[in-house]
Design a protein around this motif. Structure first.
Motif, PDB file in Angstrom:
ATOM      1  N   GLN A   6       0.876  -1.167   0.000  1.00 34.35           N
ATOM      2  CA  GLN A   6       0.000   0.000   0.000  1.00 34.35           C
ATOM      3  C   GLN A   6       0.913   1.217   0.000  1.00 34.35           C
ATOM      4  OE1 GLN A   6      -2.711  -2.016   3.296  1.00 34.35           O
ATOM      5  NE2 GLN A   6      -3.692  -0.171   2.489  1.00 34.35           N
ATOM      6  N   SER A   7       0.932   1.932  -1.090  1.00 31.34           N
ATOM      7  CA  SER A   7       1.939   2.971  -1.290  1.00 31.34           C
ATOM      8  C   SER A   7       1.523   4.333  -0.753  1.00 31.34           C
ATOM      9  CB  SER A   7       2.263   3.094  -2.782  1.00 31.34           C
ATOM     10  OG  SER A   7       1.079   3.383  -3.511  1.00 31.34           O
ATOM     11  N   GLN A   8       0.306   4.430  -0.235  1.00 28.44           N
ATOM     12  CA  GLN A   8      -0.196   5.710   0.275  1.00 28.44           C
ATOM     13  C   GLN A   8      -0.332   5.629   1.788  1.00 28.44           C
ATOM     14  OE1 GLN A   8      -3.602   4.736  -1.928  1.00 28.44           O
ATOM     15  NE2 GLN A   8      -3.454   6.436  -3.363  1.00 28.44           N
ATOM     16  N   PRO A   9       0.626   6.094   2.554  1.00 25.86           N
ATOM     17  CA  PRO A   9       0.531   5.991   4.021  1.00 25.86           C
ATOM     18  C   PRO A   9      -0.644   6.793   4.583  1.00 25.86           C
ATOM     19  CG  PRO A   9       2.756   6.522   3.341  1.00 25.86           C
ATOM     20  CD  PRO A   9       1.887   6.655   2.121  1.00 25.86           C
ATOM     21  N   GLU A  10      -0.912   7.941   3.981  1.00 19.58           N
ATOM     22  CA  GLU A  10      -1.988   8.800   4.476  1.00 19.58           C
ATOM     23  C   GLU A  10      -2.718   9.435   3.302  1.00 19.58           C
ATOM     24  OE1 GLU A  10       0.097  10.274   8.670  1.00 19.58           O
ATOM     25  OE2 GLU A  10      -0.403  11.705   7.097  1.00 19.58           O
ATOM     26  N   MET A  11      -4.030   9.590   3.492  1.00 17.63           N
ATOM     27  CA  MET A  11      -4.833  10.291   2.498  1.00 17.63           C
ATOM     28  C   MET A  11      -5.904  11.101   3.223  1.00 17.63           C
ATOM     29  SD  MET A  11      -5.337   7.673  -0.665  1.00 17.63           S
ATOM     30  CE  MET A  11      -5.821   9.020  -1.735  1.00 17.63           C
ATOM     31  N   SER A  12      -6.373  12.119   2.525  1.00 13.35           N
ATOM     32  CA  SER A  12      -7.421  12.963   3.080  1.00 13.35           C
ATOM     33  C   SER A  12      -8.472  13.213   2.005  1.00 13.35           C
ATOM     34  CB  SER A  12      -6.838  14.291   3.558  1.00 13.35           C
ATOM     35  OG  SER A  12      -7.837  15.105   4.125  1.00 13.35           O
ATOM     36  N   VAL A  13      -9.735  13.260   2.421  1.00 12.59           N
ATOM     37  CA  VAL A  13     -10.831  13.502   1.480  1.00 12.59           C
ATOM     38  C   VAL A  13     -11.897  14.319   2.195  1.00 12.59           C
ATOM     39  CG1 VAL A  13     -12.013  11.356   2.092  1.00 12.59           C
ATOM     40  CG2 VAL A  13     -12.415  12.397  -0.158  1.00 12.59           C
ATOM     41  N   THR A  18     -15.276  11.466  -3.336  1.00 11.43           N
ATOM     42  CA  THR A  18     -14.851  10.081  -3.601  1.00 11.43           C
ATOM     43  C   THR A  18     -13.340   9.974  -3.459  1.00 11.43           C
ATOM     44  OG1 THR A  18     -16.706   9.654  -5.088  1.00 11.43           O
ATOM     45  CG2 THR A  18     -14.748   8.279  -5.370  1.00 11.43           C
ATOM     46  N   VAL A  19     -12.900   8.865  -2.905  1.00  7.15           N
ATOM     47  CA  VAL A  19     -11.462   8.648  -2.730  1.00  7.15           C
ATOM     48  C   VAL A  19     -11.138   7.214  -3.114  1.00  7.15           C
ATOM     49  CG1 VAL A  19     -11.714   7.953  -0.295  1.00  7.15           C
ATOM     50  CG2 VAL A  19      -9.538   8.896  -1.094  1.00  7.15           C
ATOM     51  N   THR A  20      -9.943   7.015  -3.651  1.00 10.33           N
ATOM     52  CA  THR A  20      -9.488   5.678  -4.050  1.00 10.33           C
ATOM     53  C   THR A  20      -8.183   5.350  -3.349  1.00 10.33           C
ATOM     54  OG1 THR A  20     -10.558   5.841  -6.211  1.00 10.33           O
ATOM     55  CG2 THR A  20      -8.802   4.217  -5.969  1.00 10.33           C
ATOM     56  N   GLN A  83     -17.942   9.691   4.286  1.00  6.74           N
ATOM     57  CA  GLN A  83     -18.577  10.153   5.517  1.00  6.74           C
ATOM     58  C   GLN A  83     -17.527  10.240   6.628  1.00  6.74           C
ATOM     59  OE1 GLN A  83     -21.752   7.353   6.233  1.00  6.74           O
ATOM     60  NE2 GLN A  83     -22.806   7.891   4.328  1.00  6.74           N
ATOM     61  N   LEU A  84     -17.817  11.056   7.629  1.00 10.11           N
ATOM     62  CA  LEU A  84     -16.864  11.220   8.726  1.00 10.11           C
ATOM     63  C   LEU A  84     -16.540   9.880   9.384  1.00 10.11           C
ATOM     64  CD1 LEU A  84     -18.206  14.490  10.392  1.00 10.11           C
ATOM     65  CD2 LEU A  84     -16.243  14.243   8.858  1.00 10.11           C
ATOM     66  N   LEU A 113      -6.826   7.088   6.390  1.00 11.26           N
ATOM     67  CA  LEU A 113      -7.740   7.983   5.682  1.00 11.26           C
ATOM     68  C   LEU A 113      -8.405   8.922   6.677  1.00 11.26           C
ATOM     69  CD1 LEU A 113      -9.245   8.791   3.066  1.00 11.26           C
ATOM     70  CD2 LEU A 113     -11.009   7.139   3.731  1.00 11.26           C
ATOM     71  N   GLN A 114      -8.320  10.203   6.365  1.00 19.11           N
ATOM     72  CA  GLN A 114      -8.984  11.233   7.162  1.00 19.11           C
ATOM     73  C   GLN A 114     -10.074  11.876   6.318  1.00 19.11           C
ATOM     74  OE1 GLN A 114      -8.150  12.282  10.532  1.00 19.11           O
ATOM     75  NE2 GLN A 114     -10.129  13.282  10.302  1.00 19.11           N
ATOM     76  N   VAL A 115     -11.307  11.848   6.810  1.00 20.11           N
ATOM     77  CA  VAL A 115     -12.408  12.508   6.125  1.00 20.11           C
ATOM     78  C   VAL A 115     -12.672  13.827   6.849  1.00 20.11           C
ATOM     79  CG1 VAL A 115     -14.814  12.356   5.402  1.00 20.11           C
ATOM     80  CG2 VAL A 115     -13.394  10.291   5.473  1.00 20.11           C
ATOM     81  N   THR A 116     -12.655  14.925   6.074  1.00 16.97           N
ATOM     82  CA  THR A 116     -12.789  16.255   6.666  1.00 16.97           C
ATOM     83  C   THR A 116     -14.076  16.936   6.225  1.00 16.97           C
ATOM     84  OG1 THR A 116     -11.562  17.240   4.833  1.00 16.97           O
ATOM     85  CG2 THR A 116     -10.290  16.524   6.745  1.00 16.97           C
ATOM     86  N   LEU A 117     -14.502  17.905   6.993  1.00 15.30           N
ATOM     87  CA  LEU A 117     -15.721  18.653   6.670  1.00 15.30           C
ATOM     88  C   LEU A 117     -15.481  19.619   5.531  1.00 15.30           C
ATOM     89  CD1 LEU A 117     -16.958  19.443  10.273  1.00 15.30           C
ATOM     90  CD2 LEU A 117     -18.014  17.867   8.637  1.00 15.30           C
TER      91      LEU A 117
END
Lengths: 117, 111
Positions: A6-13, A18-20, A83-84, A113-117
């Motif tokens: 898994q090459s993405q240690p962190e992601m934010s959406v 939509t996130v992949t 969703q949060l 994965l961090q989902v933000t407002l």
């Protein structure tokens, strides 16, 4: 031995977007299973979705779907309408079929994965 | 939720002491597993069991032993704990080719 990357240690959406999440694996097996597990801050390991390698159709579970590319050994997870509550660590995992001595999972290192407002 | 209970949920102990973690299931599943979770490594398999008294090593088995005297219980023992065994430990169960279901984990700190 199998490896899962898994090459993405962190992601934010942002919420509702939509996130992949990406996952690649290496194996010489032709038949196997792939999974995505979710680990929220509560530490529970929750199964999100599974895919059998012999099935060409991509698995779908509500807002979660996968893009399984067997030849490329790629297994990405798409989360629609984020969703949060989707905020979590996501693990990709590989499993060979059970031959009587258990079905061992090989995990990737995870994507936070961090989902933000 | 699958009926899996891990005990204790948290434990702090000192280097050199023996530690036993317990996994109890009420699903009558044949297969049971112990994993450890560390930052940057995901979950790694320590030992697994494919029946009563039938166990085998996973990829990170050094320093650990297991026992399964009953279908429902799978014990993980650290004979002489070391600081490198500080981790979160997960038990999982499965049947056939079905996905593994996990317990809630045990956070073990070795000082």
């Amino acid at each position: 031995a199998q490896t899962v990357t898994q090459s993405q240690p962190e992601m934010s959406v942002q919420e509702a977007e939509t996130v992949t999440l990406s996952c690649t694996y290496d194996t010489s097996e032709n038949n196997y299973y792939l999974f995505w597990y979710k680990q929220p801050p509560s530490r529970q390991m929750i199964l999100v979705i599974r895919q059998e390698a012999y099935k060409q159709q991509n698995a779908t579970e509500n807002r979660f779907s996968v893009n399984f590319q067997k030849a490329a050994k790629s297994f990405s997870l798409k989360i629609s309408d984020s969703q949060l509550g989707d905020t979590a660590m996501y693990f990709c995992a590989f499993m060979k079929p059970n031959t009587g001595t258990a079905s061992k999972l090989t995990f990737g290192t995870g994507t936070r994965l961090q989902v933000t407002l | 939720d699958a009926g899996i209970t891990q005990s204790p949920r948290h434990k702090v102990t000192e280097t050199g002491t023996p530690v036993t973690l317990r996994c109890h299931q009420t699903e009558n599943h044949r297969y049971m597993y112990w994993y450890r979770q560390d930052p940057g490594h995901g979950l790694r398999l320590i030992h697994y069991s494919y029946g009563v008294k039938d166990t085998d090593k996973g990829e990170v088995s050094d320093g650990y032993s297991v026992s399964r005297s009953k279908t429902e219980d799978f014990l993980l023992t650290l004979e002489s704990a070391t600081s490198s065994q500080t981790s979160v430990y997960f038990c999982a169960i499965s049947t056939g080719n079905q996905p593994q279901h996990f317990g809630d984990g045990t956070r073990l700190s070795i000082l």
